[in-house]
Design an enzyme around this catalytic site. Sequence first.
Site, short mmCIF file in Angstrom:
data_model
loop_
_atom_site.label_atom_id
_atom_site.label_comp_id
_atom_site.label_asym_id
_atom_site.label_seq_id
_atom_site.Cartn_x
_atom_site.Cartn_y
_atom_site.Cartn_z
CB SER A 175 -0.94 0.00 1.21
OG SER A 175 -1.84 -1.07 1.13
CG HIS A 238 -2.97 2.62 3.62
ND1 HIS A 238 -2.56 1.69 4.54
CD2 HIS A 238 -3.80 1.96 2.75
CE1 HIS A 238 -3.09 0.51 4.24
NE2 HIS A 238 -3.85 0.65 3.16
#
Length: 291
Positions: A175, A238
């Site tokens: 991610s 993220h």
Amino acid sequence: MEMEKMNTDMSGEEEEKENNERNSRVCTSCDKIHESISKWMLPENARGTYLERANCIPPPLFIISISIVELAVFIYYAVWKPQKQWITLDTGVWNSPFIYRPDKREEAWRFISYMLVHAGIQHILGNLFLQLILGIPLEMVHKGHRVSLVYLAGVIGGSLASSVCDPLQALVGASGGVYALIGGYFMNVLVNFREMIPLFGVFRLLLAGIIVGTDMGFALYRRFIAPVNGPQVSFVAHIAGGLAGMSIGYVIFSCFDENFIKDPRFWISIVAYLVFLVFAVFFNIFLSPAN
């Protein structure tokens, strides 16, 4: 003999003509693909330059290769260490030499290799979908060395940020790299909004917002709300990957037909990134609760 020679020449000419027509069709298809990609990836003033030198060689090898490796590692752990279900992989992944674990921080390769393992089938399918749908066009425009630099900046920044902000949690998944690509693309659309066809710009920003919001929502749910069936994993990568993309990625992707090494914005971003890296290393050695 002369008739045979004439027939041979005619057949050779026909074969050459067919090959030329086939190559022409392939080139036309490639041109259409490149034209569509240029509208999605570049401001208007850079499209002409891209279309003049665009070709399908080399193909986007970095994104395709890293996606194949991530999928292969996922399948390997799912088969080698069979799970009760493929939705959430726990034991095999937790004991993997690739996963980032707070108690294994001295094994420095884990700050990068964690991108190869994923928490479950929905995790890897989501990452593969995003990095292929966005990464392939980006690599066709900016080439592999630029895309790989942005991707790995997100991966490393993601693990270091997680070790600082969520120091007791493990980390898996690509991610950080995926969000770096999204962050760089998002900033380019935002800055060049008027030049990238406003209607397309609105659609792209909305699409990016929906995808990021959905994925972040799921990551937060898995981290704080979902029942714990296995080791929990951090979501901080993220955010950190997105920030790396919005700084380093933005500069690199905005210098499409220029040498980004000569752009002072690149060096400002790199210096800021290195300052954070030094702080994160210092934190992990001396201040981390995981020590």
